[in-house]
Design an enzyme around this catalytic site. Structure first.
Site, PDB file in Angstrom:
ATOM      1  N   HIS A 138       0.809  -1.208   0.000  1.00  0.00           N
ATOM      2  CA  HIS A 138       0.000   0.000   0.000  1.00  0.00           C
ATOM      3  C   HIS A 138       0.844   1.261   0.000  1.00  0.00           C
ATOM      4  O   HIS A 138       1.640   1.463   0.895  1.00  0.00           O
ATOM      5  CB  HIS A 138      -0.883   0.010   1.237  1.00  0.00           C
ATOM      6  CG  HIS A 138      -2.059   0.900   1.051  1.00  0.00           C
ATOM      7  ND1 HIS A 138      -1.930   2.243   0.868  1.00  0.00           N
ATOM      8  CD2 HIS A 138      -3.378   0.642   0.990  1.00  0.00           C
ATOM      9  CE1 HIS A 138      -3.132   2.764   0.714  1.00  0.00           C
ATOM     10  NE2 HIS A 138      -4.021   1.818   0.788  1.00  0.00           N
ATOM     11  N   ARG A 393      -0.785  -9.972 -11.169  1.00  0.00           N
ATOM     12  CA  ARG A 393      -1.710  -9.007 -11.793  1.00  0.00           C
ATOM     13  C   ARG A 393      -0.961  -8.257 -12.882  1.00  0.00           C
ATOM     14  O   ARG A 393       0.159  -7.800 -12.688  1.00  0.00           O
ATOM     15  CB  ARG A 393      -2.278  -8.022 -10.774  1.00  0.00           C
ATOM     16  CG  ARG A 393      -3.290  -7.053 -11.426  1.00  0.00           C
ATOM     17  CD  ARG A 393      -4.088  -6.264 -10.414  1.00  0.00           C
ATOM     18  NE  ARG A 393      -3.366  -5.171  -9.824  1.00  0.00           N
ATOM     19  CZ  ARG A 393      -3.849  -3.931  -9.661  1.00  0.00           C
ATOM     20  NH1 ARG A 393      -5.078  -3.632 -10.057  1.00  0.00           N
ATOM     21  NH2 ARG A 393      -3.147  -2.998  -9.072  1.00  0.00           N
ATOM     22  N   GLU A 503     -13.189  -2.422 -13.792  1.00  0.00           N
ATOM     23  CA  GLU A 503     -12.968  -1.339 -12.844  1.00  0.00           C
ATOM     24  C   GLU A 503     -13.498   0.034 -13.213  1.00  0.00           C
ATOM     25  O   GLU A 503     -13.612   0.881 -12.353  1.00  0.00           O
ATOM     26  CB  GLU A 503     -11.487  -1.251 -12.448  1.00  0.00           C
ATOM     27  CG  GLU A 503     -10.500  -1.447 -13.541  1.00  0.00           C
ATOM     28  CD  GLU A 503      -9.077  -1.687 -13.014  1.00  0.00           C
ATOM     29  OE1 GLU A 503      -8.771  -1.265 -11.893  1.00  0.00           O
ATOM     30  OE2 GLU A 503      -8.275  -2.270 -13.743  1.00  0.00           O
ATOM     31  N   ASP A 540     -11.151   2.531  -9.129  1.00  0.00           N
ATOM     32  CA  ASP A 540     -11.207   3.255 -10.394  1.00  0.00           C
ATOM     33  C   ASP A 540     -12.628   3.588 -10.808  1.00  0.00           C
ATOM     34  O   ASP A 540     -12.869   4.603 -11.455  1.00  0.00           O
ATOM     35  CB  ASP A 540     -10.490   2.451 -11.492  1.00  0.00           C
ATOM     36  CG  ASP A 540      -8.975   2.594 -11.352  1.00  0.00           C
ATOM     37  OD1 ASP A 540      -8.454   3.676 -11.657  1.00  0.00           O
ATOM     38  OD2 ASP A 540      -8.324   1.640 -10.902  1.00  0.00           O
ATOM     39  N   ARG A 578     -11.408  -3.962  -2.672  1.00  0.00           N
ATOM     40  CA  ARG A 578     -11.713  -2.831  -1.785  1.00  0.00           C
ATOM     41  C   ARG A 578     -10.436  -2.220  -1.247  1.00  0.00           C
ATOM     42  O   ARG A 578      -9.456  -2.901  -0.996  1.00  0.00           O
ATOM     43  CB  ARG A 578     -12.540  -3.299  -0.580  1.00  0.00           C
ATOM     44  CG  ARG A 578     -13.930  -3.774  -0.911  1.00  0.00           C
ATOM     45  CD  ARG A 578     -14.635  -4.203   0.368  1.00  0.00           C
ATOM     46  NE  ARG A 578     -15.958  -4.753   0.088  1.00  0.00           N
ATOM     47  CZ  ARG A 578     -17.044  -4.013  -0.107  1.00  0.00           C
ATOM     48  NH1 ARG A 578     -16.956  -2.704  -0.062  1.00  0.00           N
ATOM     49  NH2 ARG A 578     -18.210  -4.572  -0.341  1.00  0.00           N
ATOM     50  N   ARG A 710      -3.257   7.431 -10.205  1.00  0.00           N
ATOM     51  CA  ARG A 710      -3.794   6.221  -9.610  1.00  0.00           C
ATOM     52  C   ARG A 710      -4.877   6.606  -8.612  1.00  0.00           C
ATOM     53  O   ARG A 710      -4.857   7.685  -8.039  1.00  0.00           O
ATOM     54  CB  ARG A 710      -2.687   5.468  -8.863  1.00  0.00           C
ATOM     55  CG  ARG A 710      -1.667   4.924  -9.795  1.00  0.00           C
ATOM     56  CD  ARG A 710      -0.743   3.956  -9.112  1.00  0.00           C
ATOM     57  NE  ARG A 710       0.006   3.258 -10.140  1.00  0.00           N
ATOM     58  CZ  ARG A 710      -0.481   2.268 -10.863  1.00  0.00           C
ATOM     59  NH1 ARG A 710      -1.688   1.840 -10.651  1.00  0.00           N
ATOM     60  NH2 ARG A 710       0.249   1.697 -11.781  1.00  0.00           N
TER      61      ARG A 710
END
Length: 876
Positions: A138, A393, A503, A540, A578, A710
């Site tokens: 994060h 990812r 998204e 997003d 989330r 972002r």
């Protein structure tokens, strides 16, 4: 305030006093006096004293440069300690009011009894329980591993001080230890000097498993088992694994050039090393515990004629785990690995230990079997030999670029220019073909080579080491098939869950069509073995359309995906992306899960846990046990007592709310040419990029505007100046529009009877409680050009109108009336957050006027950013 919070306030006060002593010893009486003056003025200003507010601003604007950093650090540390006290309070013996009630399972069974849910259905729901928590790195998780360790130690001290039978000297010893820990934290760097690498992030994740989850999982399962036995007469099967953990750290390469195939390979090795190391510690403890001599025939066969059969089996396991650690250590360091056998399959751990477990029960020593040995067996089922399963990812265009470069090389034309129908036909033909597609003499570009190398890294692993392959910005069926083809070409022998992530607003609305198209492809239906995973993007979509429209699109997408998969006879797992903040789908777990569409949790729950929220929800064993209980009870409740299907008129009104809110949001964010200059001036958005937070760049496109930001820094920047705009803009306006059109009674009915809608309003209330109009205005006045002031004023006026509209629908006199604990928690921290806000505005004012930035001012600014994030909690 209510007396039930007195223990919490007393701990906050004690920790604050100890910090004050540390500051005095480190910087002298003058600085402590200055900090105290600021704190008292802040408290008075919070209570509405305008004179003291003016004095507070004056005090902060006139701070000499050399006091800026220690004052910023003081308030940042106050907030850290307040958070620790609050987190501790949720599991304290004195706490009547928990954020995570430890008896959420008992509360669930009381509801099931009321609703007359059969024992058979309850047992079946427990057997089907499947919670996969995906730990993600994060960019706003600022705490270093060394600080996290100190926080855990402080928590232990608070627990000891609660024991009533402590002698005076014991109490003094614990208090002294607390003072030492607070001094250690004060004299350490709280913020990283360098940006963490993906490897650092992965190690941070392993530290969470080691320090908290390793203890929490067996403890949760023990408590859960006892409650199930009490309520249903049947406990958990010994091999049950209702909770597992996956990770994105070292596998998430979406927009992160630092996550390479080599990094992924190394993280997978490190994960196995850490698992072997933790099991080795457990087995060493079992060797000392299991000294019994009586055993059944199975254990006698395994142990031969050893006098202490259990120890003989365990010592053999100890040797194998030591070898495993040594071999993996050599591989990580790039050295020649020893050739002796290692543990690489779960059965090598499970079989000998389970044999010991059965034997102890057979020989009337069940009480011994059900101690540490049972805990270790439960850990094996949860963590396997890989500790956490790694997700991969990657962004969808990276896969189509590979195929495009390949088709051009083979003289087949440019894949990217083909129609979707032609792409799908080509991909299905190649997936069904027995011959390889990749030519031996092909030399792809570096970017394409990296994607292929990642697929090869996946193919080299056992299936158990990996979670899902997530495709971000997935839009079409060909996006999913392309990944299956690349994995096949890399020699992947197993079926991996390839999970499209929808998204943006349009992508969520098109999700049903994409999955339907895939279900109509015979090859695909045969290959997926009746299991489909789909990821719902929260960040997003909210950044694209605002929270109200995004929330309804997410609900709609989940509902239609459930139907499509049920029609096709395919089991669906919805994976929720989330974040901690409301603008990224964050909400109290229990409420969020019960507000989802009926049947959407049938395939279990897969959800990302973001860095800072990992620490708050899973960072301490006792808190993690509560969080896991909360997840388990919410999923069981959602599956056994599904929420109501929304009435048609509710749906129609939600369509209106969604459309009006999306238009209102986009009018400001996209339609007002002053918005971007205002955003850049009134928040520390530009300065955020300089913070060495996550390993990922802040922008997908360094030259782009807000749309290229972002979702995390977008929300993070707005939470710093306390306007928290992305988490509410458009929602209240849409509600007021519907009230004006005569729908007030219907909105109230939706609030009362529909969990989806009431949770939305609850989330808005929490955001509104954390906003601060006075602070947001102060940022404007100190930092933005006067020509932009009307823009800020308009947004703050809208915020006040929105608060009234939500309170009106809920028939509440003030915010968070139904959540007094949440309100008290925010109130406690605000006294310390607001001076940091004002100090940050001052630092931004000073630094933006300097040609070359002084390192001290830059560090002070970073400390305020970190401190405000700590105080606001769900910031990113």
């Amino acid at each position: 305030m209510n007396e039930k919070y007195s223990a919490l306030r007393s701990n906050v006060s004690m920790l604050g006093h100890m910090l004050g002593t540390t500051i005095k010893e480190a910087h002298g009486e003058e600085l402590l006096s200055k900090v105290e003056t600021i704190r008292k003025l802040s408290k008075s200003a919070r209570a509405g004293n305008q004179d003291d507010r003016a004095k507070l601003i004056d005090e902060l604007q006139n701070l000499p440069d050399d006091q800026l950093l220690p004052v910023a650090r003081a308030f940042s540390q106050f907030l850290n300690l307040t958070n620790i006290a609050e987190q501790y309070h949720t599991v304290s013996r004195h706490s009547e009011e928990h954020i995570c009630s430890p008896d959420s399972i008992d509360a669930l069974f009381a509801k099931l009894d009321e609703q007359d849910i059969s024992q058979f259905d309850s047992i079946q729901a427990v057997r089907d329980l499947n919670i996969d928590l995906v730990l993600t790195a994060h960019p706003t998780e600022i705490a270093r591993r060394t600080m996290i360790h100190k926080l855990v130690q402080i928590n232990k001290c608070l627990s000891k001080l609660e024991l009533s039978e402590l002698s005076t000297s014991e109490r003094q010893r614990v208090e002294r230890r607390l003072e030492q820990l607070i001094a250690q934290a004060w004299h350490s760097d709280v913020i990283r000097k360098q940006r963490p690498t993906p490897l650092d992030e992965a190690k941070w994740g392993f530290a969470v498993v080691e320090n908290s989850l390793w203890q929490a999982v067996p403890e949760f399962l023990r408590q859960f088992d006892e409650k199930l036995t009490a309520h249903l007469g049947e406990g958990l099967p010994i091999d049950a694994a209702p909770v597992t953990f996956s990770s994105w750290m070292g596998g998430d390469r979406d927009g992160n050039p630092f996550v390479t195939s080599e990094v992924t390979r190394e993280v997978l090795l490190l994960s196995r090393w850490k698992a072997a190391d933790l099991y080795l510690q457990d087995v060493k403890e079992l060797v000392s515990e299991l000294s019994m001599v009586k055993c059944n025939d199975e254990v006698r066969d395994l142990a031969g004629d050893e006098h202490e059969p259990y120890r003989a089996i365990l010592k053999d396991l100890r040797a194998k785990l030591t070898n495993t650690r040594d071999v993996l250590d050599a591989k990580i360091k790039g050295l020649d690995a020893p050739s002796y056998g290692i543990i690489d399959d779960i059965s090598q751990l499970w079989d000998p230990l389970y044999a010991c477990y059965r034997s102890l029960h057979d020989c009337d020593m069940g009480i011994i079997a059900d101690g540490l040995l049972l805990d270790v067996l439960r850990r094996i089922k949860c963590f396997g030999v890989h500790l956490v399963r790694l997700d991969i990812r990657q962004e969808s265009t990276r896969h189509s670029n590979v195929i495009s470069e390949l088709t051009r090389y083979l003289g087949l034309g440019d894949y990217d220019q083909w129609s979707e129908q032609d792409k799908v036909a080509f991909l299905v033909r190649e997936l069904s073909s027995k011959r390889p597609l990749l030519p031996r003499d092909w030399a792809p570009s570096d970017e394409v080579k990296e994607v292929i190398e990642t697929c090869k890294a996946i193919a080299d692993q056992p299936r158990e080491a990996l979670g899902a392959y997530v495709i971000s910005m997935a839009r079409t069926a060909s996006d999913v098939l392309a990944v299956h083809l690349l994995l096949q070409e890399a020699g992947c022998k197993f079926r991996m869950d390839v999970c499209p992530l929808f998204e943006t607003l349009d992508d969520l609305n098109n999700a049903e069509g994409v999955i339907k198209q895939l279900m109509n492809i015979d090859w695909y239906r045969g290959y997926i073995q009746n299991h489909q995973m789909v990821m719902i993007g929260y960040s997003d979509s909210a950044k694209d359309a605002g929270v109200m429209a995004a929330g309804w699109a997410q609900y709609h997408a989940m509902e239609s995906l459930v139907e499509v998969c049920e029609e096709a006879g395919v089991e669906l797992t919805l994976f929720h992306g989330r974040g901690g903040s409301i603008g990224r789908g964050g909400a109290p777990a229990h409420a969020a899960l019960l507000s989802q569409p009926p049947r959407s949790l049938k395939g279990g729950l897969r959800v990302t846990e973001q860095g800072e929220m990992i620490r708050f929800k899973l960072g301490l064993p006792e808190v993690a046990v509560n969080s896991l209980s909360l997840y388990a009870s919410a999923i069981l409740e959602a599956n056994l007592m599904p929420p109501p299907q929304p009435k048609q008129e509710w749906r129609e009104l939600m369509d209106v709310l969604s459309e009006v809110s999306c238009d209102a949001y986009r009018d400001v964010v996209r339609g007002n040419e002053e918005f971007v200059p205002y955003f850049r001036a009134a928040t520390p958005e530009l300065e955020l990029g300089k913070l060495p937070l996550g390993s990922r760049p802040a922008k997908r496109n360094p030259k782009g505007g807000v749309e290229s930001l972002r979702a995390i820094p977008w929300i993070f920047a707005w939470s710093q100046n306390r306007l928290i705009l992305p988490a509410w803009l458009g929602a209240g306006e849409a509600i007021q529009f519907s009230i004006d059109k005569g729908h007030a009674a219907q909105l109230e009915e939706m609030c009362r009877e529909w969990p989806f809608f009431s949770t939305r309003l609850g989330m808005l209330e929490m955001v509104f409680t954390k906003t601060n109009i006075g602070i947001a205005e102060y940022y404007d006045q100190r930092l933005t050009d006067k020509s932009l002031w009307p823009m800020g004023q308009k947004l703050r006026d809208q915020l006040q109108k929105d608060i009234k509209a939500v309170l009106n629908v809920e028939n509440s006199a003030h915010l968070m009336e139904q959540n007094p604990w949440g309100a008290e928690s925010i109130r406690l921290r605000n006294i310390y957050v607001e001076p940091l806000n004002m100090l940050q505005a001052e630092l931004l004012y000073r630094t933006r006027r300097q040609e070359t930035l002084s390192p001290m001012l830059e560090e002070a600014l970073m400390v305020t950013i970190a401190g405000i994030a700590t105080g606001m909690r769900n910031t990113g």
